[in-house]
Design an enzyme around this catalytic site. Structure first.
Site, PDB file in Angstrom:
ATOM      1  CG  HIS A 143      10.405   1.870   2.922  1.00 34.52           C
ATOM      2  ND1 HIS A 143      10.902   2.750   1.996  1.00 34.52           N
ATOM      3  CD2 HIS A 143      11.474   1.475   3.669  1.00 34.52           C
ATOM      4  CE1 HIS A 143      12.213   2.865   2.152  1.00 34.52           C
ATOM      5  NE2 HIS A 143      12.588   2.115   3.173  1.00 34.52           N
ATOM      6  CB  SER A 264     -21.189   5.340   6.193  1.00 32.82           C
ATOM      7  OG  SER A 264     -21.934   5.305   5.006  1.00 32.82           O
ATOM      8  CE  LYS A 270     -16.446   3.532   5.786  1.00 30.50           C
ATOM      9  NZ  LYS A 270     -16.938   4.046   4.513  1.00 30.50           N
ATOM     10  CD  GLU A 277     -11.358  10.457   7.027  1.00 32.21           C
ATOM     11  OE1 GLU A 277     -11.421  10.262   5.814  1.00 32.21           O
ATOM     12  OE2 GLU A 277     -12.296  10.170   7.800  1.00 32.21           O
TER      13      GLU A 277
END
Ligand code: ARG
Length: 449
Positions: A143, A264, A270, A277
């Site tokens: 979970h 970024s 970043k 992704e």
């Protein structure tokens, strides 16, 4: 007047099959001559011409003509330009329907080889990474809540198993693709004394299709490849998801090499895991192509229907996407560093040992359900008091159960994993064996199909 002819054109994508198409034609010409269906000198001329066409395509000289619709017509036209009317004999006893079925099967065989190789390299990458951090503990999750400590290697080997099943699926798909459809003609067979067994031998097929009508309209092998690819991408996508989560500041489990992160444009801090992704995102298109082909097929009466021309673009994109993703993962895993300090610390975090403390009470005769209740109350107590299990005194423990003794302090994350010493468990000796077996398996199986 509007020109609608572009609608039927496939040359911009089916040209990818030129090598398979020419190999099939060469075998066909040989067979025709051998069977006395065309003169031997004509077959020689045709074969020479086909090789010349292949040379032109490879060097980029070939000019593809959209008005000829597909690759078969383009190649045949050029052949005839080069060798004269004799080129027109090549298509004796053949149809574009069995021709394209052959090209696709030849191509599928090749890409399954590449796919299995890519998967095996990825498996090797997982084993290397697992060995690099052998013995390092991390929190295991259910979970997405920290549940029990496990070995990092054990977690990675879970993916090894997934990719192993993927390899088996692609190998299985290979066997059904590996059947020669040529000789089926347009749908009913051909009125010439052809030798399909000879063709099969020439093109390396162990078997020939048993029914001409099925042979020209069957695309199950593409569906099987795309199902296996979808399942494999699903696995890669799950791994991507873990990489995304693990590389976040919140988790801080891993660091990806610069090659596999991007900054970024406005936020200098970043390190975005774009490759993971994108792999996760590209899974969507692979599923989509599977759905598209299932849908293309579902309403088709026997035999060939032009709808089948729509089988290719999605399939090619699936192949490209999967092979590229496998390559990216190989590189990404090789450059991945584990934050050992962070994962070890979290693996030893006290609640992670609650199950083991319950098991410890079981060892002292407490029924498991009762032990579970005791630990539940202990954890609640720690949470409200802001305390950690290891800092509780024996007296604290004994307020919850008289069965606690000094042994509670021996329950550590390492003891917890070591205790899980059964087949498939995370005990270090089991994981070491599993690693050894994984390597052996990779060596024993090889790239053979
Ligand atoms: N370009 C066609 C395809 O990809 C080849 C077969 C064409 N056959 C036909 N009868 N029009 O399916």
């Amino acid at each position: 007047m509007t020109d609608y002819s572009n609608y039927t054109v496939s040359i911009h994508y089916d040209r990818r099959l030129y090598r398979q198409d020419i190999a099939g034609s060469i075998a066909h010409a040989r067979m025709l001559a051998r069977q006395g269906i065309i003169p031997a000198e004509d077959a020689e001329t045709i074969i020479g011409g086909l090789k010349a066409v292949e040379g032109e395509i490879e060097s980029g000289e070939f000019s593809w003509d959209a008005s000829l619709e597909d690759l078969h017509m383009n190649i045949e036209r050029r052949l005839t330009q080069l060798v004269g009317p004799v080129g027109g004999r090549l298509h004796t006893g053949r149809s574009r329907n069995d021709q394209i079925a052959l090209d696709l099967r030849l191509y599928t065989r090749e890409v399954i080889r590449d796919t299995v190789r890519g998967l095996r390299e990825l498996q090797l990458g997982l084993v290397d990474l697992a060995e690099r951090y052998a013995g390092v503990l991390m929190p295991g999750y259910t979970h997405l809540q920290r549940a029990q400590p496990v070995l990092f290697a054990h977690h990675l080997l879970a993916y090894f198993q997934m990719f192993r099943r993927d390899v088996a699926r692609f190998r299985d798909c290979y066997r059904r693709a590996d059947v020669l459809p040529l000789g089926s003609g347009a749908l009913a067979g051909v009125p010439y004394p052809t030798d399909r067994e000879f063709l099969a031998k020439e093109l390396g097929f162990p078997a020939i299709t048993a029914n001409s009508m099925d042979a020209v309209s069957d695309r199950d092998f593409l569906l099987e490849y795309q199902s296996a690819a979808s399942i494999c991408m699903m696995h890669l996508s799950r791994l991507s998801e873990e990489i995304v989560i693990w590389s976040s500041r919140e988790f801080g489990f891993i660091r990806l090499s610069d090659e596999f992160t991007t900054g970024s444009s406005i936020m200098p801090q970043k390190r975005n895991p774009d490759f993971a992704e994108l792999a996760r995102g590209k899974t969507g298109r692979v599923y989509g192509h599977l759905m598209a082909l299932l849908t293309i097929m579902k309403g088709l009466p026997l035999t060939y229907n032009r709808d089948l021309q729509e089988d290719k673009e999605g399939f090619f994109d699936t192949v490209d996407t999967l092979l590229a993703t496998l390559g990216v993962f190989r590189g990404m895993l090789a450059g991945l560093t584990l934050n050992e300090e962070q994962v070890t610390r979290l693996a030893g975090e006290s609640y992670m040992l609650a199950t083991d403390l319950a098991d410890y009470l079981v060892g002292r005769g407490v029924p498991f359900r009762e032990a579970h209740g005791i630990m539940r109350r202990l954890c609640d107590y720690c949470e409200t008091e802001g305390r950690e299990l290891p800092e509780l005194s024996l007296e604290d423990y004994r307020r919850f159960s008289a069965h606690f003794d000094a042994g509670v302090y021996e329950i550590t994350a390492l003891a917890a994993v070591t205790a899980r010493d059964n087949p498939g468990g995370t005990a270090p000796n089991r994981v070491a064996d599993a690693l050894g077996q994984a390597r052996q398996l990779l060596e024993a199986e090889g790239d053979d199909l």
